[in-house]
Scaffold this motif. Sequence first.
Motif, PDB file in Angstrom:
ATOM      1  N   SER A  38     -64.134 127.400   9.428  1.00 25.55           N
ATOM      2  CA  SER A  38     -62.991 126.708   8.820  1.00 25.55           C
ATOM      3  C   SER A  38     -61.685 127.166   9.455  1.00 25.55           C
ATOM      4  O   SER A  38     -60.789 126.351   9.732  1.00 25.55           O
ATOM      5  CB  SER A  38     -62.948 126.973   7.312  1.00 25.55           C
ATOM      6  N   ALA A  39     -61.572 128.477   9.702  1.00 29.22           N
ATOM      7  CA  ALA A  39     -60.358 129.001  10.332  1.00 29.22           C
ATOM      8  C   ALA A  39     -60.197 128.454  11.748  1.00 29.22           C
ATOM      9  O   ALA A  39     -59.088 128.086  12.163  1.00 29.22           O
ATOM     10  CB  ALA A  39     -60.412 130.528  10.367  1.00 29.22           C
ATOM     11  N   ILE A  40     -61.296 128.365  12.475  1.00 28.15           N
ATOM     12  CA  ILE A  40     -61.238 127.821  13.840  1.00 28.15           C
ATOM     13  C   ILE A  40     -60.814 126.356  13.812  1.00 28.15           C
ATOM     14  O   ILE A  40     -60.007 125.908  14.636  1.00 28.15           O
ATOM     15  CB  ILE A  40     -62.603 127.983  14.544  1.00 28.15           C
ATOM     16  N   LEU A  41     -61.358 125.587  12.860  1.00 28.28           N
ATOM     17  CA  LEU A  41     -61.008 124.170  12.746  1.00 28.28           C
ATOM     18  C   LEU A  41     -59.523 123.999  12.466  1.00 28.28           C
ATOM     19  O   LEU A  41     -58.848 123.160  13.098  1.00 28.28           O
ATOM     20  CB  LEU A  41     -61.831 123.525  11.627  1.00 28.28           C
ATOM     21  N   ILE A  42     -58.986 124.788  11.543  1.00 29.75           N
ATOM     22  CA  ILE A  42     -57.570 124.665  11.196  1.00 29.75           C
ATOM     23  C   ILE A  42     -56.680 125.094  12.358  1.00 29.75           C
ATOM     24  O   ILE A  42     -55.682 124.441  12.685  1.00 29.75           O
ATOM     25  CB  ILE A  42     -57.276 125.496   9.936  1.00 29.75           C
ATOM     26  N   LEU A  43     -57.049 126.196  13.030  1.00 20.18           N
ATOM     27  CA  LEU A  43     -56.267 126.660  14.175  1.00 20.18           C
ATOM     28  C   LEU A  43     -56.323 125.659  15.325  1.00 20.18           C
ATOM     29  O   LEU A  43     -55.322 125.431  16.018  1.00 20.18           O
ATOM     30  CB  LEU A  43     -56.769 128.031  14.640  1.00 20.18           C
ATOM     31  N   GLN A 213     -60.227 121.752   2.531  1.00 20.24           N
ATOM     32  CA  GLN A 213     -60.081 121.687   3.986  1.00 20.24           C
ATOM     33  C   GLN A 213     -59.166 120.537   4.395  1.00 20.24           C
ATOM     34  O   GLN A 213     -58.329 120.680   5.292  1.00 20.24           O
ATOM     35  CB  GLN A 213     -61.444 121.530   4.656  1.00 20.24           C
ATOM     36  N   ILE A 214     -59.321 119.380   3.750  1.00 18.65           N
ATOM     37  CA  ILE A 214     -58.494 118.227   4.080  1.00 18.65           C
ATOM     38  C   ILE A 214     -57.023 118.530   3.806  1.00 18.65           C
ATOM     39  O   ILE A 214     -56.138 118.222   4.619  1.00 18.65           O
ATOM     40  CB  ILE A 214     -58.941 116.987   3.277  1.00 18.65           C
ATOM     41  N   ALA A 219     -51.621 119.851   5.789  1.00 20.38           N
ATOM     42  CA  ALA A 219     -50.470 120.750   5.787  1.00 20.38           C
ATOM     43  C   ALA A 219     -50.188 121.285   7.185  1.00 20.38           C
ATOM     44  O   ALA A 219     -49.034 121.354   7.629  1.00 20.38           O
ATOM     45  CB  ALA A 219     -50.714 121.906   4.819  1.00 20.38           C
ATOM     46  N   VAL A 220     -51.251 121.664   7.889  1.00 20.25           N
ATOM     47  CA  VAL A 220     -51.100 122.182   9.252  1.00 20.25           C
ATOM     48  C   VAL A 220     -50.521 121.107  10.168  1.00 20.25           C
ATOM     49  O   VAL A 220     -49.625 121.367  10.985  1.00 20.25           O
ATOM     50  CB  VAL A 220     -52.466 122.679   9.784  1.00 20.25           C
ATOM     51  N   ALA A 221     -51.022 119.875  10.048  1.00 21.21           N
ATOM     52  CA  ALA A 221     -50.504 118.784  10.876  1.00 21.21           C
ATOM     53  C   ALA A 221     -49.030 118.524  10.579  1.00 21.21           C
ATOM     54  O   ALA A 221     -48.230 118.290  11.499  1.00 21.21           O
ATOM     55  CB  ALA A 221     -51.319 117.525  10.641  1.00 21.21           C
ATOM     56  N   SER A 222     -48.650 118.570   9.300  1.00 19.41           N
ATOM     57  CA  SER A 222     -47.258 118.334   8.924  1.00 19.41           C
ATOM     58  C   SER A 222     -46.344 119.417   9.492  1.00 19.41           C
ATOM     59  O   SER A 222     -45.272 119.124  10.030  1.00 19.41           O
ATOM     60  CB  SER A 222     -47.124 118.288   7.395  1.00 19.41           C
ATOM     61  N   VAL A 223     -46.776 120.667   9.389  1.00 16.61           N
ATOM     62  CA  VAL A 223     -45.986 121.780   9.931  1.00 16.61           C
ATOM     63  C   VAL A 223     -45.853 121.650  11.443  1.00 16.61           C
ATOM     64  O   VAL A 223     -44.767 121.819  12.010  1.00 16.61           O
ATOM     65  CB  VAL A 223     -46.622 123.128   9.546  1.00 16.61           C
ATOM     66  N   GLY A 224     -46.980 121.343  12.110  1.00 20.53           N
ATOM     67  CA  GLY A 224     -46.946 121.221  13.564  1.00 20.53           C
ATOM     68  C   GLY A 224     -46.034 120.105  14.025  1.00 20.53           C
ATOM     69  O   GLY A 224     -45.262 120.265  14.985  1.00 20.53           O
ATOM     70  N   ALA A 239     -47.845 108.190   4.223  1.00 19.48           N
ATOM     71  CA  ALA A 239     -48.664 107.375   3.311  1.00 19.48           C
ATOM     72  C   ALA A 239     -50.115 107.265   3.777  1.00 19.48           C
ATOM     73  O   ALA A 239     -51.031 107.398   2.958  1.00 19.48           O
ATOM     74  CB  ALA A 239     -48.042 105.987   3.145  1.00 19.48           C
ATOM     75  N   PRO A 240     -50.387 107.039   5.080  1.00 21.58           N
ATOM     76  CA  PRO A 240     -51.785 106.989   5.527  1.00 21.58           C
ATOM     77  C   PRO A 240     -52.551 108.282   5.241  1.00 21.58           C
ATOM     78  O   PRO A 240     -53.743 108.236   4.913  1.00 21.58           O
ATOM     79  CB  PRO A 240     -51.674 106.743   7.037  1.00 21.58           C
ATOM     80  N   LEU A 241     -51.889 109.447   5.330  1.00 16.77           N
ATOM     81  CA  LEU A 241     -52.571 110.707   5.026  1.00 16.77           C
ATOM     82  C   LEU A 241     -52.954 110.793   3.552  1.00 16.77           C
ATOM     83  O   LEU A 241     -54.045 111.273   3.213  1.00 16.77           O
ATOM     84  CB  LEU A 241     -51.678 111.898   5.402  1.00 16.77           C
ATOM     85  N   VAL A 242     -52.057 110.319   2.692  1.00 13.16           N
ATOM     86  CA  VAL A 242     -52.375 110.331   1.259  1.00 13.16           C
ATOM     87  C   VAL A 242     -53.560 109.404   0.974  1.00 13.16           C
ATOM     88  O   VAL A 242     -54.498 109.777   0.249  1.00 13.16           O
ATOM     89  CB  VAL A 242     -51.141 109.892   0.437  1.00 13.16           C
TER      90      VAL A 242
END
Length: 369
Positions: A38-43, A213-214, A219-224, A239-242
Amino acid sequence: MSAPASTPAAPTELQSVWLVAEREIGSKLRSKVFVISSAILILAALASVLWGGFAAASAGDGVAVAVTSQTEAATRGVDGLDVTVADSVDDATALVRDGTVEAALVPDDSTSFGYRVLADDSAPTEVVELLSQTPPVELLDPAGATDGLLRYFVALGFGIVFLMAASTFGSTIASSVVEEKQTRIVEILISAIPVRALLAGKVVGNTVLAMAQIVALAAVASVGLSVTGQTEVLTGLGAPLVWFGVFFFFGFVLLAALFAAAGAMVSRQEDIGATTSPLTILIMAPYFLVIFFNDNPVVLSVMSYVPFSAPVAMPLRLYLGQAQWWEPLISLAVLVATCAGAIWVGARIYRNSLLRMGARVKLAEALRG
């Protein structure tokens, strides 16, 4: 004479569901493989967003524009422009249409500038800001389509997330059911709690983990995107993410119930592939179809109403601006109805197959009971 010890009250069905869900969540969180993966996927998601943003920011030193011999003087001394001199207005227009340049300056004696700016689907703000004056802007394709490369990566992102989460947790649910059958733990469990509570707990526990995970990936995508200054992309993805989260929830519950049923139909880990392979195909199909047909509105429209592909296709259509406001509501209603039917079928197969040991239980037998 002392009073006899009171027997503890049996847990209610809701308590039983939560106990099983807690067991599922706890076992995953104690698994180093799950935590590390999970950590690898998020990173990896964060790295891909950051890389894409920095690559876009550093692509080229100037904005590509086309000019003609009559308008070339307007770009002299202007820093930040990569100028291409076209032989004619038609040639300059063609360079805009095929994406070679972002905009073109063509003669226009009706304006005080002596030229106007041609662009494809959106006003070239950066070009206009670099010019000393603000000329009129004409869009060649006002309706516009989302940039092809960006559309592809959005489709790829939705597809990969759905594929990995559904396949990972789905196979985990099926393996867990088979393991409980092999070790005969299931006989102890159903002597204390109802079979439907055992199934519901597995579905709830894994759904909680999958949705976590979703949320983390979103959150990671938004920060990036914020860090790399891709605010327009982030705004378009909001809106598409929601909607993706909502569709993913019901789509995952649907698949989780079916994976649990598929696991109950066999008694050995070696046989699990025979019952889960059709479900794996149903998960992989939306991924490949969306990747191959992300630029085909007809195929995407059909996929957005098919329950197994709607969690990927409908959010993508919303991002592309191809869906009316009422379409996701109808698609979601179809998905929810299918999810309810899948839960009923999955629960029936699970209940009728859970205590059957030995050879694989045939689907017809599992349904009949």
